[in-house]
Design an enzyme around this catalytic site. Sequence first.
Site, PDB file in Angstrom:
ATOM      1  N   ARG A 121      68.853  16.099 -47.251  1.00 51.55           N
ATOM      2  CA  ARG A 121      69.873  16.700 -48.134  1.00 51.55           C
ATOM      3  C   ARG A 121      71.223  16.894 -47.459  1.00 51.55           C
ATOM      4  O   ARG A 121      72.050  17.689 -47.884  1.00 51.55           O
ATOM      5  CB  ARG A 121      69.401  18.040 -48.699  1.00 51.55           C
ATOM      6  CG  ARG A 121      68.160  17.894 -49.539  1.00 51.55           C
ATOM      7  CD  ARG A 121      67.893  19.143 -50.366  1.00 51.55           C
ATOM      8  NE  ARG A 121      66.677  18.955 -51.095  1.00 51.55           N
ATOM      9  CZ  ARG A 121      65.468  19.156 -50.576  1.00 51.55           C
ATOM     10  NH1 ARG A 121      65.345  19.591 -49.340  1.00 51.55           N
ATOM     11  NH2 ARG A 121      64.399  18.936 -51.288  1.00 51.55           N
ATOM     12  N   GLU A 236      88.397  12.736 -58.570  1.00 53.60           N
ATOM     13  CA  GLU A 236      88.943  11.747 -59.503  1.00 53.60           C
ATOM     14  C   GLU A 236      88.916  12.210 -60.959  1.00 53.60           C
ATOM     15  O   GLU A 236      88.435  11.523 -61.843  1.00 53.60           O
ATOM     16  CB  GLU A 236      88.216  10.402 -59.335  1.00 53.60           C
ATOM     17  CG  GLU A 236      89.041   9.251 -59.894  1.00 53.60           C
ATOM     18  CD  GLU A 236      88.646   7.879 -59.367  1.00 53.60           C
ATOM     19  OE1 GLU A 236      88.119   7.790 -58.246  1.00 53.60           O
ATOM     20  OE2 GLU A 236      88.896   6.915 -60.090  1.00 53.60           O
ATOM     21  N   ARG A 240      93.845  11.015 -58.756  1.00 56.70           N
ATOM     22  CA  ARG A 240      93.182  10.128 -57.789  1.00 56.70           C
ATOM     23  C   ARG A 240      93.096   8.701 -58.335  1.00 56.70           C
ATOM     24  O   ARG A 240      93.037   7.737 -57.581  1.00 56.70           O
ATOM     25  CB  ARG A 240      91.784  10.659 -57.435  1.00 56.70           C
ATOM     26  CG  ARG A 240      91.145   9.853 -56.306  1.00 56.70           C
ATOM     27  CD  ARG A 240      89.942  10.532 -55.658  1.00 56.70           C
ATOM     28  NE  ARG A 240      89.401   9.670 -54.616  1.00 56.70           N
ATOM     29  CZ  ARG A 240      88.644  10.059 -53.610  1.00 56.70           C
ATOM     30  NH1 ARG A 240      88.325  11.324 -53.484  1.00 56.70           N
ATOM     31  NH2 ARG A 240      88.207   9.206 -52.722  1.00 56.70           N
ATOM     32  N   HIS A 251      89.426  -5.900 -58.996  1.00 55.48           N
ATOM     33  CA  HIS A 251      87.953  -5.779 -59.042  1.00 55.48           C
ATOM     34  C   HIS A 251      87.335  -6.889 -59.876  1.00 55.48           C
ATOM     35  O   HIS A 251      86.265  -7.395 -59.553  1.00 55.48           O
ATOM     36  CB  HIS A 251      87.542  -4.438 -59.662  1.00 55.48           C
ATOM     37  CG  HIS A 251      87.549  -3.317 -58.674  1.00 55.48           C
ATOM     38  ND1 HIS A 251      87.759  -2.007 -59.057  1.00 55.48           N
ATOM     39  CD2 HIS A 251      87.360  -3.289 -57.343  1.00 55.48           C
ATOM     40  CE1 HIS A 251      87.713  -1.227 -57.990  1.00 55.48           C
ATOM     41  NE2 HIS A 251      87.478  -1.978 -56.935  1.00 55.48           N
TER      42      HIS A 251
HETATM   43  P1  NAD Z   1      83.842  -4.525 -43.936  1.00 56.91           P
HETATM   44  O1  NAD Z   1      83.339  -3.237 -43.467  1.00 56.91           O
HETATM   45  O2  NAD Z   1      83.077  -5.255 -44.974  1.00 56.91           O
HETATM   46  O3  NAD Z   1      84.053  -5.484 -42.670  1.00 56.91           O
HETATM   47  C1  NAD Z   1      84.598  -6.763 -42.861  1.00 56.91           C
HETATM   48  C2  NAD Z   1      84.248  -7.659 -41.680  1.00 56.91           C
HETATM   49  O4  NAD Z   1      85.007  -7.276 -40.530  1.00 56.91           O
HETATM   50  C3  NAD Z   1      82.794  -7.581 -41.269  1.00 56.91           C
HETATM   51  O5  NAD Z   1      82.370  -8.887 -40.982  1.00 56.91           O
HETATM   52  C4  NAD Z   1      82.814  -6.733 -40.007  1.00 56.91           C
HETATM   53  O6  NAD Z   1      81.762  -7.072 -39.152  1.00 56.91           O
HETATM   54  C5  NAD Z   1      84.151  -7.137 -39.408  1.00 56.91           C
HETATM   55  N1  NAD Z   1      84.769  -6.158 -38.517  1.00 56.91           N
HETATM   56  C6  NAD Z   1      84.896  -4.831 -38.723  1.00 56.91           C
HETATM   57  N2  NAD Z   1      85.618  -4.282 -37.725  1.00 56.91           N
HETATM   58  C7  NAD Z   1      85.909  -5.281 -36.872  1.00 56.91           C
HETATM   59  C8  NAD Z   1      86.641  -5.334 -35.664  1.00 56.91           C
HETATM   60  N3  NAD Z   1      87.238  -4.259 -35.158  1.00 56.91           N
HETATM   61  N4  NAD Z   1      86.747  -6.537 -35.042  1.00 56.91           N
HETATM   62  C9  NAD Z   1      86.202  -7.649 -35.583  1.00 56.91           C
HETATM   63  N5  NAD Z   1      85.503  -7.654 -36.725  1.00 56.91           N
HETATM   64  C10 NAD Z   1      85.377  -6.483 -37.361  1.00 56.91           C
HETATM   65  O7  NAD Z   1      85.329  -4.465 -44.487  1.00 56.91           O
HETATM   66  P2  NAD Z   1      86.325  -3.343 -44.952  1.00 56.91           P
HETATM   67  O8  NAD Z   1      87.384  -4.106 -45.619  1.00 56.91           O
HETATM   68  O9  NAD Z   1      86.672  -2.393 -43.879  1.00 56.91           O
HETATM   69  O10 NAD Z   1      85.499  -2.500 -46.022  1.00 56.91           O
HETATM   70  C11 NAD Z   1      85.183  -2.960 -47.304  1.00 56.91           C
HETATM   71  C12 NAD Z   1      84.260  -1.954 -47.939  1.00 56.91           C
HETATM   72  O11 NAD Z   1      84.917  -0.706 -48.037  1.00 56.91           O
HETATM   73  C13 NAD Z   1      83.772  -2.323 -49.312  1.00 56.91           C
HETATM   74  O12 NAD Z   1      82.377  -2.155 -49.374  1.00 56.91           O
HETATM   75  C14 NAD Z   1      84.446  -1.305 -50.208  1.00 56.91           C
HETATM   76  O13 NAD Z   1      83.662  -0.977 -51.341  1.00 56.91           O
HETATM   77  C15 NAD Z   1      84.587  -0.136 -49.281  1.00 56.91           C
HETATM   78  N6  NAD Z   1      85.663   0.780 -49.660  1.00 56.91           N
HETATM   79  C16 NAD Z   1      85.360   2.080 -49.769  1.00 56.91           C
HETATM   80  C17 NAD Z   1      86.342   2.994 -50.107  1.00 56.91           C
HETATM   81  C18 NAD Z   1      86.006   4.439 -50.169  1.00 56.91           C
HETATM   82  O14 NAD Z   1      86.837   5.237 -50.590  1.00 56.91           O
HETATM   83  N7  NAD Z   1      84.835   4.834 -49.762  1.00 56.91           N
HETATM   84  C19 NAD Z   1      87.660   2.578 -50.336  1.00 56.91           C
HETATM   85  C20 NAD Z   1      87.936   1.226 -50.214  1.00 56.91           C
HETATM   86  C21 NAD Z   1      86.932   0.332 -49.870  1.00 56.91           C
END
Ligand code: NAD
Length: 361
Positions: A121, A236, A240, A251
Site C-alpha cells: 500500500r 487534473e 493541469r 497521442h
Molecule cells: P523511455 O523511458 O521510454 O526511454 C527511452 C529510451 O532511452 C530507452 O531505450 C532507454 O533505455 C533510453 N535511455 C534512457 N536514459 C538514457 C540515457 N541516459 N542514455 C542512453 N539511453 C537512455 O523514454 P522517456 O521519453 O523518458 O519516457 C517516456 C515515458 O514517459 C512514456 O511511457 C510516457 O507515458 C511517460 N510519461 C509520463 C509522464 C508522467 O507525468 N508520468 C509524462 C510524460 C511522459
Amino acid sequence: MDLLQIETETKHYPVYIGSGIIGKLKDFLTSQAKPISHIMVIADEKVYELHGDTLKNSLPSSIDYSVFTVPSGEEAKTLKVYDDCMTFAIDKGLDRQSCILAFGGGACGDLAGFVAATYMRGVRFVGLPTTILAHDSSVGGKVAVNHRLGKNMIGQFYHPEAVFYETEFLRSLPLKEIRSGMAEVIKHSLISDEAFYKMLKANLKTLTSIDQTFLINSLKQGIAVKAEIVGQDEREKGIRAYLNFGHTYGHSLENLEGYKGISHGEAVMTGMIFALFLSVKHAGLRFDLSEFTSWVKQVGYTSEAAAKHSFDEIYEVMTRDKKAENKIPQFVLLSEIGKPLLKRINKEDLKEAHDYVLAVG
Ligand code: NAD
Ligand code: ZN
C-alpha cells in the site's frame, strides 16, 4: 547544483538538478527521519549498463540494496514487468520502511513509481531520471503501467520523496530521445512564457551539440512550469490540462503508430503545429507559424507520421480521447504565448489543421 521545490496539496519534495548531483544521494538516503531499511533500485537495463557503476558508487554502504533491471523504455510498463518487480521485492523481504529508486527515463519512472505506490500500500520512492523528457514525467506524481487495451490505464497519483536529476547521464542519450525530450521543453515554454520561448528559439539550433548550461537552464525552467501548474491543480481538475498542449493530436499519432517508431515528443511536436494552427484561427493567437515550423524543421523535427494516416483515422482516435465530449474533442489552444485555454473544435476545422500539418511536412 540547483534545487527546485515541488509543492502540491499533498506533498512537498525537492528536485535537485545539475552535474554531479547524484553525489548528494547518499546523504539524502541516510538522513531520513524514518530510516530506510532496504533500497530496491528499479533500473532501465540500458541505463544500468551505461551508468550503473556511477549509481552504485552513489549509494550508502550502510543500507542494503538490491537492483532489479527492467526492459529498456516502454517495454517496462507492462503488468508482467510490474508483477516481476513485486515478486523481486517480496523475495528480497522489502518492508514498509524500504525505498525504491527509479533509475531510467519516463517509462522506468512510471513503472517504479507505480510499484512504490502499491507495494504494501505504498513505500517511499526517489526519482533518478535519465532522459530529457523525464524533466516532465518525474515531476507531478502521475505513475502508471499500460494495459494491453490502453496506455497508462493502470495508475495512481503518487509523489516521490525527491528527484535527483543528474545531467551527466543525459550525455549518452541517443538523438531520437533528445529530440523527444526537447519537444516537451518547447511545450512548457509555449504554454507559460514568451521570454522562455524566445530564449529557446534563439539558442536551440541543433540537437546534436546542445550546450550543457543551456540545457540545464531549459530543464529547470521546464520543471518550474510543470511545478507551478501541478502545484495549483494536482489531480487534473482544471489547469493541469494545459500540459496536454499538442497532445490530443500527438497521442493519436502515437496510438496509430502502435507506440513504436515515433517517440512521444516527436508526436507532440506535430501536435503542437496542429494546435498552433488552430490557435491562430480560433483563439486569436498572433504568431508566425511558418517561422515556427521552419525553426523546428531545422532543429530536426518532422511531421512525417501524420501523412501515414488519413484524417478520418486520426479523428476517430482523437474522439476516443478521455476528454472528448459528444465526440467533439477538446483542445488546448493559446490566445497568446503563455495563455492557454480549452476549446472544442469541430471536424471541418480539425481537418483544415491536419491539412496544414501535411503541407508543412
Ligand atoms: P523511455 O523511458 O521510454 O526511454 C527511452 C529510451 O532511452 C530507452 O531505450 C532507454 O533505455 C533510453 N535511455 C534512457 N536514459 C538514457 C540515457 N541516459 N542514455 C542512453 N539511453 C537512455 O523514454 P522517456 O521519453 O523518458 O519516457 C517516456 C515515458 O514517459 C512514456 O511511457 C510516457 O507515458 C511517460 N510519461 C509520463 C509522464 C508522467 O507525468 N508520468 C509524462 C510524460 C511522459
Ligand atoms: Zn507529453
